[in-house]
Design a protein around this motif. Structure first.
Motif, PDB file in Angstrom:
ATOM      1  N   UNK A  34      -3.932   3.593   6.516  1.00  0.00           N
ATOM      2  CA  UNK A  34      -3.385   4.330   7.051  1.00  0.00           C
ATOM      3  C   UNK A  34      -2.268   3.201   7.581  1.00  0.00           C
ATOM      4  N   UNK A  35      -2.366   2.123   7.661  1.00  0.00           N
ATOM      5  CA  UNK A  35      -1.483   1.124   7.747  1.00  0.00           C
ATOM      6  C   UNK A  35      -1.648   0.249   6.820  1.00  0.00           C
ATOM      7  N   UNK A  36      -1.199  -0.420   6.144  1.00  0.00           N
ATOM      8  CA  UNK A  36      -1.589  -1.388   5.240  1.00  0.00           C
ATOM      9  C   UNK A  36      -0.596  -2.253   5.163  1.00  0.00           C
ATOM     10  N   UNK A  37      -1.394  -3.541   5.323  1.00  0.00           N
ATOM     11  CA  UNK A  37      -0.158  -4.951   5.887  1.00  0.00           C
ATOM     12  C   UNK A  37      -0.272  -5.825   4.214  1.00  0.00           C
ATOM     13  N   UNK A  38      -0.514  -5.551   3.577  1.00  0.00           N
ATOM     14  CA  UNK A  38      -0.983  -6.512   2.274  1.00  0.00           C
ATOM     15  C   UNK A  38      -0.159  -5.893   1.183  1.00  0.00           C
ATOM     16  N   UNK A  39      -0.195  -6.338   0.354  1.00  0.00           N
ATOM     17  CA  UNK A  39       1.096  -6.133  -1.095  1.00  0.00           C
ATOM     18  C   UNK A  39       1.826  -5.602  -0.820  1.00  0.00           C
ATOM     19  N   UNK A  40       1.585  -4.489  -2.304  1.00  0.00           N
ATOM     20  CA  UNK A  40       2.672  -2.778  -2.383  1.00  0.00           C
ATOM     21  C   UNK A  40       2.673  -2.347  -0.795  1.00  0.00           C
ATOM     22  N   UNK A  41       1.368  -1.567  -0.164  1.00  0.00           N
ATOM     23  CA  UNK A  41       0.826  -1.051   0.164  1.00  0.00           C
ATOM     24  C   UNK A  41       1.406   0.689  -0.327  1.00  0.00           C
ATOM     25  N   UNK A  42       0.947   0.466  -1.769  1.00  0.00           N
ATOM     26  CA  UNK A  42       1.381   1.920  -2.163  1.00  0.00           C
ATOM     27  C   UNK A  42       0.153   2.497  -1.927  1.00  0.00           C
ATOM     28  N   UNK A  66     -11.975   4.654   5.318  1.00  0.00           N
ATOM     29  CA  UNK A  66     -11.363   4.201   6.224  1.00  0.00           C
ATOM     30  C   UNK A  66     -10.206   2.981   6.545  1.00  0.00           C
ATOM     31  N   UNK A  67     -10.387   2.074   5.774  1.00  0.00           N
ATOM     32  CA  UNK A  67     -10.147   1.085   5.725  1.00  0.00           C
ATOM     33  C   UNK A  67      -9.991   1.085   4.065  1.00  0.00           C
ATOM     34  N   UNK A  68      -8.958   0.041   3.691  1.00  0.00           N
ATOM     35  CA  UNK A  68      -8.154  -0.547   2.795  1.00  0.00           C
ATOM     36  C   UNK A  68      -9.546  -2.200   2.487  1.00  0.00           C
TER      37      UNK A  68
END
Length: 76
Positions: free
Chosen positions: A26-34, A14-16
């Motif tokens: 489902x809501x990446x805020x750093x990097x390219x978010x791919x 559930x976490x990056x």
């Protein structure tokens, strides 16, 4: 100072785990978010600490400490 990575998270999917933000998958805020960075437990299994040198000291987890205290108390 960087956040300490949990050794055995309940739901690592559930976490990056790519940085100290630990964004929801489902809501990446750093990097390219791919894509999200997986926790080592997802890649290597429950014994991931035994593979390689991770560069941090392992502290006992609370559940382990509680089990050890209970074992000592039962022995007395």
């Amino acid at each position: 100072m960087a956040k300490k990575i949990p050794l055995h998270p309940k739901h690592p999917e559930r976490i990056c785990w790519g940085c100290d933000r630990y964004c929801p998958a489902a809501s990446l805020s750093c990097g390219n978010g791919s894509s999200r960075t997986q926790h080592p437990i997802e890649l290597l299994g429950d014994d991931w600490l035994e593979h390689g040198d991770w560069g941090f000291e392992i502290e006992a987890e609370p559940a382990t400490e509680v089990a050890e205290i209970a074992a000592v108390a039962a022995a007395n």
